[in-house]
Scaffold this motif. Structure first.
Motif, PDB file in Angstrom:
ATOM      1  N   GLY A 113      86.191  73.871   2.142  1.00  0.00           N
ATOM      2  CA  GLY A 113      86.851  73.989   3.442  1.00  0.00           C
ATOM      3  C   GLY A 113      87.410  72.654   3.892  1.00  0.00           C
ATOM      4  N   GLU A 114      87.964  72.633   5.092  1.00  0.00           N
ATOM      5  CA  GLU A 114      88.571  71.407   5.618  1.00  0.00           C
ATOM      6  C   GLU A 114      87.566  70.266   5.674  1.00  0.00           C
ATOM      7  OE1 GLU A 114      91.716  70.747   6.372  1.00  0.00           O
ATOM      8  OE2 GLU A 114      92.306  72.744   5.698  1.00  0.00           O
ATOM      9  N   ASP A 115      86.346  70.574   6.107  1.00  0.00           N
ATOM     10  CA  ASP A 115      85.330  69.518   6.208  1.00  0.00           C
ATOM     11  C   ASP A 115      84.992  68.949   4.831  1.00  0.00           C
ATOM     12  OD1 ASP A 115      85.271  69.872   8.924  1.00  0.00           O
ATOM     13  OD2 ASP A 115      83.478  71.138   8.921  1.00  0.00           O
ATOM     14  N   HIS A 116      84.987  69.811   3.841  1.00  0.00           N
ATOM     15  CA  HIS A 116      84.720  69.314   2.487  1.00  0.00           C
ATOM     16  C   HIS A 116      85.834  68.384   2.017  1.00  0.00           C
ATOM     17  CE1 HIS A 116      82.109  72.999   2.377  1.00  0.00           C
ATOM     18  NE2 HIS A 116      81.309  72.146   1.754  1.00  0.00           N
ATOM     19  N   VAL A 117      87.088  68.756   2.286  1.00  0.00           N
ATOM     20  CA  VAL A 117      88.206  67.921   1.861  1.00  0.00           C
ATOM     21  C   VAL A 117      88.108  66.548   2.509  1.00  0.00           C
ATOM     22  CG1 VAL A 117      90.710  67.674   1.875  1.00  0.00           C
ATOM     23  CG2 VAL A 117      89.677  69.914   1.412  1.00  0.00           C
ATOM     24  N   ALA A 118      87.769  66.542   3.792  1.00  0.00           N
ATOM     25  CA  ALA A 118      87.616  65.258   4.486  1.00  0.00           C
ATOM     26  C   ALA A 118      86.484  64.436   3.877  1.00  0.00           C
ATOM     27  CB  ALA A 118      87.364  65.507   5.970  1.00  0.00           C
ATOM     28  N   ALA A 119      85.382  65.106   3.535  1.00  0.00           N
ATOM     29  CA  ALA A 119      84.250  64.389   2.934  1.00  0.00           C
ATOM     30  C   ALA A 119      84.616  63.880   1.534  1.00  0.00           C
ATOM     31  CB  ALA A 119      83.034  65.305   2.865  1.00  0.00           C
ATOM     32  N   PHE A 120      85.390  64.652   0.793  1.00  0.00           N
ATOM     33  CA  PHE A 120      85.824  64.199  -0.532  1.00  0.00           C
ATOM     34  C   PHE A 120      86.590  62.880  -0.409  1.00  0.00           C
ATOM     35  CE2 PHE A 120      86.173  68.898  -2.066  1.00  0.00           C
ATOM     36  CZ  PHE A 120      84.800  68.963  -2.190  1.00  0.00           C
ATOM     37  N   GLY A 159      75.353  72.674 -10.013  1.00  0.00           N
ATOM     38  CA  GLY A 159      74.628  73.878  -9.652  1.00  0.00           C
ATOM     39  C   GLY A 159      74.303  74.678 -10.906  1.00  0.00           C
ATOM     40  N   GLY A 160      74.241  76.025 -10.777  1.00  0.00           N
ATOM     41  CA  GLY A 160      74.733  76.861  -9.694  1.00  0.00           C
ATOM     42  C   GLY A 160      75.977  76.359  -9.003  1.00  0.00           C
ATOM     43  N   GLU A 161      75.998  76.596  -7.721  1.00  0.00           N
ATOM     44  CA  GLU A 161      77.123  76.167  -6.893  1.00  0.00           C
ATOM     45  C   GLU A 161      76.658  75.057  -5.966  1.00  0.00           C
ATOM     46  OE1 GLU A 161      80.105  74.987  -5.103  1.00  0.00           O
ATOM     47  OE2 GLU A 161      80.388  76.392  -6.766  1.00  0.00           O
ATOM     48  N   ALA A 162      77.152  73.849  -6.218  1.00  0.00           N
ATOM     49  CA  ALA A 162      76.693  72.672  -5.471  1.00  0.00           C
ATOM     50  C   ALA A 162      77.035  72.763  -3.988  1.00  0.00           C
ATOM     51  CB  ALA A 162      77.305  71.411  -6.070  1.00  0.00           C
ATOM     52  N   LEU A 163      78.150  73.388  -3.642  1.00  0.00           N
ATOM     53  CA  LEU A 163      78.591  73.385  -2.246  1.00  0.00           C
ATOM     54  C   LEU A 163      77.854  74.411  -1.391  1.00  0.00           C
ATOM     55  CD1 LEU A 163      82.429  72.745  -2.563  1.00  0.00           C
ATOM     56  CD2 LEU A 163      80.525  71.135  -2.450  1.00  0.00           C
ATOM     57  N   MET A 164      76.864  75.114  -1.958  1.00  0.00           N
ATOM     58  CA  MET A 164      75.973  75.920  -1.120  1.00  0.00           C
ATOM     59  C   MET A 164      75.015  75.022  -0.334  1.00  0.00           C
ATOM     60  SD  MET A 164      75.063  79.178  -3.571  1.00  0.00           S
ATOM     61  CE  MET A 164      74.217  80.067  -2.266  1.00  0.00           C
ATOM     62  N   VAL A 165      74.871  73.775  -0.742  1.00  0.00           N
ATOM     63  CA  VAL A 165      74.068  72.805   0.004  1.00  0.00           C
ATOM     64  C   VAL A 165      74.824  72.447   1.279  1.00  0.00           C
ATOM     65  CG1 VAL A 165      73.090  70.478  -0.043  1.00  0.00           C
ATOM     66  CG2 VAL A 165      73.053  71.898  -2.105  1.00  0.00           C
ATOM     67  N   PRO A 166      74.164  72.443   2.444  1.00  0.00           N
ATOM     68  CA  PRO A 166      74.850  72.096   3.693  1.00  0.00           C
ATOM     69  C   PRO A 166      75.546  70.744   3.587  1.00  0.00           C
ATOM     70  CG  PRO A 166      72.690  73.003   4.165  1.00  0.00           C
ATOM     71  CD  PRO A 166      72.765  72.839   2.682  1.00  0.00           C
ATOM     72  N   LEU A 167      76.697  70.634   4.253  1.00  0.00           N
ATOM     73  CA  LEU A 167      77.521  69.439   4.133  1.00  0.00           C
ATOM     74  C   LEU A 167      76.773  68.182   4.553  1.00  0.00           C
ATOM     75  CD1 LEU A 167      80.268  68.287   3.385  1.00  0.00           C
ATOM     76  CD2 LEU A 167      81.049  68.774   5.714  1.00  0.00           C
ATOM     77  N   ALA A 168      75.915  68.277   5.560  1.00  0.00           N
ATOM     78  CA  ALA A 168      75.188  67.080   6.008  1.00  0.00           C
ATOM     79  C   ALA A 168      74.332  66.508   4.887  1.00  0.00           C
ATOM     80  CB  ALA A 168      74.317  67.433   7.216  1.00  0.00           C
ATOM     81  N   ASP A 169      73.692  67.365   4.119  1.00  0.00           N
ATOM     82  CA  ASP A 169      72.873  66.881   3.002  1.00  0.00           C
ATOM     83  C   ASP A 169      73.744  66.388   1.850  1.00  0.00           C
ATOM     84  OD1 ASP A 169      70.484  67.341   4.308  1.00  0.00           O
ATOM     85  OD2 ASP A 169      70.289  69.387   3.526  1.00  0.00           O
ATOM     86  N   LEU A 170      74.880  67.043   1.632  1.00  0.00           N
ATOM     87  CA  LEU A 170      75.806  66.539   0.623  1.00  0.00           C
ATOM     88  C   LEU A 170      76.254  65.121   0.964  1.00  0.00           C
ATOM     89  CD1 LEU A 170      78.088  69.683   0.056  1.00  0.00           C
ATOM     90  CD2 LEU A 170      76.345  68.800  -1.499  1.00  0.00           C
ATOM     91  N   GLU A 171      76.517  64.893   2.230  1.00  0.00           N
ATOM     92  CA  GLU A 171      76.980  63.569   2.645  1.00  0.00           C
ATOM     93  C   GLU A 171      75.896  62.515   2.460  1.00  0.00           C
ATOM     94  OE1 GLU A 171      80.115  63.224   5.784  1.00  0.00           O
ATOM     95  OE2 GLU A 171      79.207  65.076   6.499  1.00  0.00           O
ATOM     96  N   ARG A 172      74.644  62.855   2.668  1.00  0.00           N
ATOM     97  CA  ARG A 172      73.565  61.890   2.411  1.00  0.00           C
ATOM     98  C   ARG A 172      73.561  61.466   0.949  1.00  0.00           C
ATOM     99  NH1 ARG A 172      67.997  64.292   4.547  1.00  0.00           N
ATOM    100  NH2 ARG A 172      67.267  62.217   3.890  1.00  0.00           N
ATOM    101  N   LEU A 173      73.760  62.433   0.061  1.00  0.00           N
ATOM    102  CA  LEU A 173      73.785  62.125  -1.371  1.00  0.00           C
ATOM    103  C   LEU A 173      75.054  61.360  -1.750  1.00  0.00           C
ATOM    104  CD1 LEU A 173      72.451  65.581  -2.609  1.00  0.00           C
ATOM    105  CD2 LEU A 173      71.194  63.420  -2.622  1.00  0.00           C
ATOM    106  N   TRP A 174      76.175  61.758  -1.185  1.00  0.00           N
ATOM    107  CA  TRP A 174      77.428  61.070  -1.504  1.00  0.00           C
ATOM    108  C   TRP A 174      77.458  59.648  -0.930  1.00  0.00           C
ATOM    109  CZ3 TRP A 174      80.614  66.026  -0.162  1.00  0.00           C
ATOM    110  CH2 TRP A 174      80.680  66.845  -1.313  1.00  0.00           C
TER     111      TRP A 174
END
Length: 882
Positions: free
Chosen positions: A89-96, A54-69
């Motif tokens: 948040g919890e959802d981010h930890v799970a996605a990590f 970023g900026g702050e990368a996690l301002m991107v909605p998690l669904a779009d982050l997951e497409r990139l990941w």
């Protein structure tokens, strides 16, 4: 080396006070939307792994982050994200876990030590810091790979705060933290530097303490020391980018992919707030220039650590100019010396002390000249294999080069074809014979130098048809170097050629005239010129210069796709959108630490002993101009406005003579005086007898506002002798002065110029943010205003300004042949010598200084003694009938 994917550009949920991306935010260049398919197409075309940034990368909605990941996991087997940690948040930890994401967290310490990562109020800042700390703890508890980026500043790395930092990192290492990156502070805003920047001694002390911590906690690796050890061993294949030669036009270590899929550079190079695209090819001219430029001028010549450091990151270059070495040079040198001792104690011979080092440098220089950037490791192997090579590679001249970077893909699509068409049309016209006046002087690498740009920044006034600023790009009406901005013969030839060009290609002619009328800034430093316009910047080889020489044109046209930025030639918002906002200013007010004068964090360590008197090489003027620009942000605009509005100019057109204000500041005793006054011209001729001061005047002063005594408006010297003058820091560079007595006017010019020099250094008449530390309630005898005692800051102002006057008196008397005038000048000198003797004693006995002030004042008192000795000699010679 990899890719930074920035879907939302520099958009962020907090406002770190020192963030290197703030210039883009100040200019309003912040993304609001992104296109995931466009980003994925750009990633598919590049085989390198990427990091979400970023900026702050996690301002991107998690669904779009997951497409990139998901793409990163399939392509590279894992992912990386850099975040401030406040949004995890919890959802981010799970996605990590799901997408094997390595998490880098930017944090400067626990609790209030992280306050520079400002969130608007102290309470909100501490709340978000707690979230980040909790997120780090959670990630470590889950066994996820975590690293930290920690920036060192006055909020977390002064002696009183380091024990807490060490305890915090030790605790995190016990929980599983294995790596942290330590950054010395990069500051693009002088107000931020005043609050947060550590000086060199403080930075070294802090980094040495972390080196000791690393030895005590071997599980924790701090990258700066690992990299520096490896560089001293000649093993740089995996070293961080700051120790590898980086081209600021292509930044090989970082390729940014923005939200629309376009490619960009490392954000540390965006000093103008403009996100330039990558140049078509890399160039390493910076390192050729640094190797041959003396260290006193901002280069690296004869530094034994050059191979290891290479001037360090161009984003931290002195004065924000990538052509200089890093502002943190002294810090790096001292740490390299520490690590040299460490390696020698372990039985290793560092490359910095190795007899092969000159030959390895030669190999690297040869490669950089070709446009290659090999590792030191490979160059060392090649040198060791080549037994016959013994000559060092010494370059007498910079290699020839021209490289271009565009403000955007859109600007390139519009203007690159037009540039090509203009160049082709001009070539088809054939050359124009140069007038005889322009033939003299011989060929130049850069035709701009035919106009002898002075040190510092100068407004260029010339007919657009004669402008040489874009000549190396082929954008020029005439092929020859025009002898002067007012060459009538060349202007006539240019007008004829434009007529011919219109007949051949009317559109190309209009584009050519448009480009020549754009706002443009040309500067040259260390043999490299850089030219900036609203749609592109270019760099090319130029004449050598120890200091920066710049020409600026305000222009009278604006191109399609021109960029918004924070400084000319780009269009700037009415105010800096982040750095001048109340939220940011509240953070500065909250910042801990002693208040200090705004300084350029990108400036070199100031040689305070060379600011005591005008220097023949212009060194002190260059420093003063740089500090003045930092302290008075509107100075360049005020200078340009004054010169544009003035009908009368002096000092080769570099100083405006015009009335400032509806009435004279010394009214009612004085009123505005005549603009075209021969007394001023005579005064400037007298000032020329002291060349160093005469050269300095137009660099520091941009406006002279003449005034005259209201009671005797027509009186002239010798009927009315003496002068009156004034200046004020709120209007830096403006002098009000009477002009009836040429000698006294010359005195007044250097007197007020000296006051302005101290204003730039932060020394006001009744206060001091630097140098002089005597309390304001303690009063002393002034050498000039003897009717009442004054604070030491005012006493020093009086002594400093009148020592300039006294030095001028000596120079004027030495060059005078008229007996009456010599008597008059001797009288002026005698009076000033007496006053300055008293002032010197008062200052030497009572002055209190900071560390910089001790050097500055000592040098000033030495200069005072030299001038007074010269004054006594001159008076003695005059008394003997000289």
């Amino acid at each position: 080396m990899g890719i930074e994917v920035r879907p939302l550009g520099v958009r962020c949920n907090i406002g770190c006070q020192y963030c290197y991306q703030n210039p883009q935010r100040d200019a309003g260049n912040v993304a609001r939307r992104y296109d995931v398919p466009a980003i994925l197409r750009a990633l598919e075309a590049d085989p390198r792994p990427f990091s979400l940034f970023g900026g702050e990368a996690l301002m991107v909605p998690l669904a779009d982050l997951e497409r990139l990941w998901a793409f990163g996991l399939g392509r590279h087997g894992g992912n990386t994200v850099q975040t401030n940690g406040t949004l995890i948040g919890e959802d981010h930890v799970a996605a990590f876990k799901r997408y094997k994401v390595r998490v880098g967290v930017s944090i400067d310490g626990p609790g209030e030590l992280n306050d520079a990562r400002w969130a608007g109020t102290p309470a909100r800042t501490r709340e978000l810091t707690q979230r980040t700390e909790a997120a780090i703890a959670r990630l470590l508890a889950e066994g996820l790979p975590v690293s930290l980026i920690v920036t060192l500043h006055r909020g977390n790395a002064t002696a009183d705060k380091l024990p807490r930092m060490h305890a915090w990192l030790t605790d995190l290492a016990a929980r599983g933290l294995r790596a942290a990156r330590l950054h010395t502070l990069e500051v693009d805003d002088p107000a931020v530097g005043a609050r947060y920047a550590l000086d060199a001694d403080e930075n070294v002390a802090a980094l040495r303490s972390f080196a000791a911590l690393e030895r005590q906690v071997p599980a924790l690796k701090l990258d700066v020391f690992t990299d520096m050890r490896q560089m001293l061993r000649g093993r740089d294949a995996r070293a961080g980018c700051v120790f590898r030669a980086c081209d600021s036009y292509t930044t090989a270590a970082v390729t940014g992919i923005e939200g629309d899929g376009h490619s960009s550079n490392c954000g540390r190079t965006n000093k103008d707030g403009v996100d330039f695209t990558k140049a078509d090819r890399a160039g390493y001219e910076r390192y050729v220039a640094l190797h041959r430029t003396p260290q006193r001028d901002g280069g690296c010549k004869d530094c034994r650590f050059f191979l290891m450091c290479k001037g360090h990151c161009p984003g931290t270059a002195i004065a924000g100019d990538w052509r200089n070495r890093s502002e943190h040079c002294d810090v790096h040198k001292r740490l390299f010396v520490d690590l040299e001792h460490e390696l020698r104690a372990a039985g290793e011979l560092p490359l910095s002390l190795h007899p092969l080092r000159p030959r390895v440098e030669a190999a690297m220089l040869a490669a950089w000249t070709r446009g290659d950037n090999p590792t030191v490791e490979s160059a060392l192997r090649a040198v060791m294999a080549e037994k016959t090579c013994s000559e060092e590679h010494v370059l007498k001249d910079m290699p020839r080069f021209v490289r271009v970077s565009w403000v955007s893909d859109a600007a390139r699509r519009i203007w690159e074809p037009r540039l090509e068409r203009v160049r082709r049309a001009l070539q088809e016209l054939g050359p124009v014979e140069a007038p005889q006046c322009c033939v003299e002087g011989g060929p130049l690498r850069d035709p701009v130098w035919r106009w002898r740009p002075p040190a510092g920044e100068t407004v260029l006034t010339c007919a657009p048809l004669l402008s040489p600023l874009l000549a190396r790009l082929g954008v020029r009406v005439l092929d020859h170097a025009v002898c002067s901005p007012t060459c009538a013969a060349s202007l006539a030839a240019a007008e004829e050629r434009v007529v011919a060009l219109r007949l051949r290609d009317a559109e190309a002619a209009e584009w050519l005239l448009a480009m020549l009328s754009w706002p443009t800034r040309w500067s040259a430093l260390h043999g490299i010129a850089e030219v900036k316009t609203p749609v592109f910047k270019l760099c090319h080889d130029s004449e050598d210069s120890p200091g920066c020489h710049a020409f600026v044109r305000a222009g009278d046209g604006w191109p399609e796709a021109g960029a918004q930025g924070t400084r000319p030639p780009f269009r700037a918002p009415a105010r800096r959108l982040v750095s001048d906002a109340p939220r940011h200013l509240r953070g500065l007010a909250h910042a801990e630490g002693r208040a200090r004068l705004p300084v350029l964090a990108s400036a070199p360590a100031i040689a305070w002993d060379r600011l005591a008197a005008p220097q023949d090489d212009g060194h002190d003027a260059a420093v003063i101009v740089r500090l003045a620009a930092a302290r008075f942000p509107q100075l360049d605009a005020a200078r340009a406005e004054a010169l544009a509005a003035a009908e009368v100019r002096v000092c080769d057109g570099r100083v405006a003579v015009r009335h400032v204000g509806e009435r004279c500041p010394r009214a009612p005793d004085y009123e505005h005086g005549p603009l075209a006054d021969p007394g001023l011209e005579q005064a400037l001729r007298l000032l020329a007898r002291w060349p160093a001061a005469a050269r300095q005047l137009p660099q520091i002063v941009h406006t002279i506002s003449p005034m005259r005594a209201a009671a005797r408006p027509t009186a002239r010297w010798p009927e009315l002798r003496g002068s009156a003058s004034t200046s004020q820091s709120s209007q830096f560079g403006v002098l009000w002065v009477t002009t009836h007595d040429p000698a006294a006017t010359a005195q007044a010019l250097v007197h007020e110029m000296a006051h302005n020099k101290l204003f730039a250094l932060g020394l006001e008449l009744e206060s001091s943010a630097r140098l002089i530390k005597n309390p304001l309630d303690r009063l002393y005898v002034s050498p000039i205003r003897t009717d009442r005692k004054r604070p030491m800051s005012a006493v020093f102002h009086a002594q400093y300004s009148f020592m300039h006057v006294t030095a001028l008196d000596v120079a004027m008397l030495a060059g005078e042949t008229d007996r009456d005038m010599r008597d008059y000048l001797a009288g002026l000198l005698r009076r000033n010598v007496e006053r300055m003797e008293a002032g010197r004693r008062e200052i030497a006995e009572h002055v209190e200084t900071d560390a910089d002030g001790a050097v500055f004042v000592a040098a000033f008192l030495d200069w005072t003694a030299q001038v007074l000795e010269a004054g006594h000699r001159a008076l003695a010679e005059h008394g003997r009938g000289g």
